[in-house]
Design an enzyme around this catalytic site. Structure first.
Site, PDB file in Angstrom:
ATOM      1  N   HIS A  71       0.851  -1.203   0.000  1.00  0.00           N
ATOM      2  CA  HIS A  71       0.000   0.000   0.000  1.00  0.00           C
ATOM      3  C   HIS A  71       0.879   1.242   0.000  1.00  0.00           C
ATOM      4  O   HIS A  71       1.247   1.768   1.060  1.00  0.00           O
ATOM      5  CB  HIS A  71      -0.906  -0.010   1.235  1.00  0.00           C
ATOM      6  CG  HIS A  71      -1.966   1.047   1.227  1.00  0.00           C
ATOM      7  ND1 HIS A  71      -3.314   0.761   1.195  1.00  0.00           N
ATOM      8  CD2 HIS A  71      -1.888   2.394   1.252  1.00  0.00           C
ATOM      9  CE1 HIS A  71      -4.007   1.882   1.205  1.00  0.00           C
ATOM     10  NE2 HIS A  71      -3.154   2.895   1.239  1.00  0.00           N
ATOM     11  N   GLY A  79      -4.508  15.898  -0.975  1.00  0.00           N
ATOM     12  CA  GLY A  79      -5.400  16.758  -1.737  1.00  0.00           C
ATOM     13  C   GLY A  79      -6.680  17.086  -1.015  1.00  0.00           C
ATOM     14  O   GLY A  79      -7.481  17.894  -1.514  1.00  0.00           O
ATOM     15  N   GLU A  80      -6.890  16.512   0.175  1.00  0.00           N
ATOM     16  CA  GLU A  80      -8.157  16.748   0.877  1.00  0.00           C
ATOM     17  C   GLU A  80      -8.328  18.199   1.307  1.00  0.00           C
ATOM     18  O   GLU A  80      -9.446  18.634   1.560  1.00  0.00           O
ATOM     19  CB  GLU A  80      -8.249  15.837   2.115  1.00  0.00           C
ATOM     20  CG  GLU A  80      -8.425  14.368   1.805  1.00  0.00           C
ATOM     21  CD  GLU A  80      -7.114  13.604   1.783  1.00  0.00           C
ATOM     22  OE1 GLU A  80      -7.157  12.371   1.922  1.00  0.00           O
ATOM     23  OE2 GLU A  80      -6.050  14.243   1.614  1.00  0.00           O
ATOM     24  N   THR A 109      -7.942   9.316  -2.358  1.00  0.00           N
ATOM     25  CA  THR A 109      -9.037  10.280  -2.497  1.00  0.00           C
ATOM     26  C   THR A 109      -9.004  10.976  -3.850  1.00  0.00           C
ATOM     27  O   THR A 109     -10.038  11.148  -4.504  1.00  0.00           O
ATOM     28  CB  THR A 109      -8.929  11.360  -1.394  1.00  0.00           C
ATOM     29  OG1 THR A 109      -8.793  10.730  -0.130  1.00  0.00           O
ATOM     30  CG2 THR A 109     -10.164  12.244  -1.396  1.00  0.00           C
ATOM     31  N   ASP A 292       1.328   2.858   3.845  1.00  0.00           N
ATOM     32  CA  ASP A 292       0.513   3.980   3.364  1.00  0.00           C
ATOM     33  C   ASP A 292       1.400   5.174   3.023  1.00  0.00           C
ATOM     34  O   ASP A 292       0.951   6.320   3.015  1.00  0.00           O
ATOM     35  CB  ASP A 292      -0.536   4.371   4.406  1.00  0.00           C
ATOM     36  CG  ASP A 292      -1.695   5.195   3.842  1.00  0.00           C
ATOM     37  OD1 ASP A 292      -1.893   5.172   2.607  1.00  0.00           O
ATOM     38  OD2 ASP A 292      -2.395   5.860   4.630  1.00  0.00           O
ATOM     39  N   SER A 296      -1.636  10.863   2.537  1.00  0.00           N
ATOM     40  CA  SER A 296      -1.910  11.900   3.530  1.00  0.00           C
ATOM     41  C   SER A 296      -2.495  11.287   4.795  1.00  0.00           C
ATOM     42  O   SER A 296      -3.164  10.263   4.763  1.00  0.00           O
ATOM     43  CB  SER A 296      -2.893  12.934   2.966  1.00  0.00           C
ATOM     44  OG  SER A 296      -4.150  12.322   2.677  1.00  0.00           O
TER      45      SER A 296
END
Length: 389
Positions: A71, A79-80, A109, A292, A296
């Site tokens: 992952h 980008g959130e 996202t 991850d 973010s």
């Protein structure tokens, strides 16, 4: 750093190390690699005089299967909070320096400014630099964005695509897919993978929503989809979700993926999560860890408003893994499964990766006494050597 593109690489490499965990400890101390594969394991191996072989003397180091991170936001996540909160891409050096030989790229996202085509280009770029790289087609949303316009075609015709992900459920950032939509995309992934001879897993991002793993429980209860088709990740987002993940793993004999959060906040660290899953009776072979990294780590208020974010790193993954061994939670041979052997099985790469055995990919990480990666080999080529950084 030395990349795999180094010229005049001998046709064979002979590693002479102190110990080999394959992942179980074996008596051999030599690994002979050629053509991207392991061709011999033994003691005091020799090759005929004049053969093009490079001998690496590393008697103070331990050889293990190169780590696999399933992952990774290789093109950057985020980008959130707007365009200014896009995370950077990851480099081959950052991957290899942590002993990681294989990564699976993922979109999250943002599937607007980034795309499956962008992800594929990055994956191929990492391959050109020596990393063994794959990708999931899709992103958070349903229907998932694809390369060919169809999940089955992506899996059948594009070698780098090994599954679908990360599909977001139980999260305010997901597209709130209906149960029948989840069943359809998982089924499409399964059929496309069968046609391509792949495992074709569906990698599910689990948020902190109240539904938790319920959509996946329904999927495995109400359909004929096998449990090894579905991998929930971020299951240590909060304690209640981790408890649910343990029950899910035991009820369906399923695998769950723990994220090595740098700042767990209300959740559990990778170390604490693995420790707790083991306490709850989950077999270690049903647990994997991923980073991850370059994704973010956003923070939102109770109304879902963006407050800020951090960027995940793969250094936390290795630190949490090392701690599990150093503190005696798992012996080294079992701990290797969390970031190598188990992951290879989950991804359907177990015939080639996650083991040090004859005819397996020559993906080898050399660790020092503190379990810190010193050299990383992928397909028999040294792509990281700490002494040359």
């Amino acid at each position: 750093m030395m990349l795999a593109s180094e010229q005049h690489t001998p046709l064979m490499t002979l590693l002479r190390v102190g110990t080999i965990f394959a992942p179980e400890r074996i008596e051999a101390t030599d690994i002979l690699m050629a053509g991207g594969r392991i061709i011999a394991l033994g003691n005091d191996l020799d090759t005929p005089k004049g053969w093009p072989v490079r001998v690496v003397e590393a008697l103070e180091l331990t050889a293990v299967p190169a780590f696999i991170d399933q992952h990774v936001h290789v093109t950057g996540g985020g980008g959130e909070g707007g365009c200014g909160t896009r995370c950077p891409e990851i480099s081959a050096h950052e991957i290899a320096a942590m002993g990681i030989g294989t990564v699976v790229g993922v979109l999250g996202t943002d599937a607007i400014s980034r795309s499956p085509a962008n992800l594929l280009a990055k994956v191929r770029g990492l391959r050109a630099e020596g990393i063994s790289a794959f990708m999931y087609t899709g992103a958070y949303r349903v229907p998932p964005p694809t390369l060919t316009g169809d999940i089955q075609r992506d899996l059948a015709w594009i070698p780098e695509v090994i599954g679908l992900g990360e599909i977001a459920i139980s999260d305010h950032r997901s597209s709130q897919p209906r149960q029948d939509e989840i069943e359809r995309i998982v089924s499409d992934t399964r059929i496309g993978a069968m046609l391509a001879g792949k495992r074709g897993i569906c990698h599910f991002h689990i948020g902190d929503g109240k539904r938790g793993l319920e959509p996946l429980r329904r999927l495995l209860t109400e359909t004929e989809i096998p449990a090894n088709q579905v991998i929930p990740t971020h299951v240590n987002r909060h304690p209640a979700l981790l408890e649910e993940a343990a029950d899910y793993a035991l009820a369906f004999n399923a695998s769950v993926d723990v994220t090595a959060f740098e700042d767990a906040g209300d959740g559990l660290s990778g170390f604490d999560a693995v420790s707790r899953l083991l306490e709850l009776g989950v077999p270690p072979e049903r647990i994997t860890m991923s980073s991850d990294c370059n994704g973010s780590l956003p923070e939102f208020d109770a109304n879902g408003a963006y407050l800020g974010m951090k960027v995940a790193k793969n250094t936390t993954l290795i630190a949490d893994w090392q701690r599990l061994v150093h503190e005696g939670v798992l012996p080294l041979e079992s701990a290797l499964g969390l970031i190598s052997t188990n992951v290879a099985w989950v991804l359907g790469l177990h015939a080639r990766k996650g083991r040090l055995a004859i005819d397996c990919d020559a993906d080898v990480t050399l660790l020092d006494s503190k379990l810190q990666p010193q050299q990383t080999y992928v397909a028999g080529r040294c792509i990281y050597n700490v002494s040359r950084t």
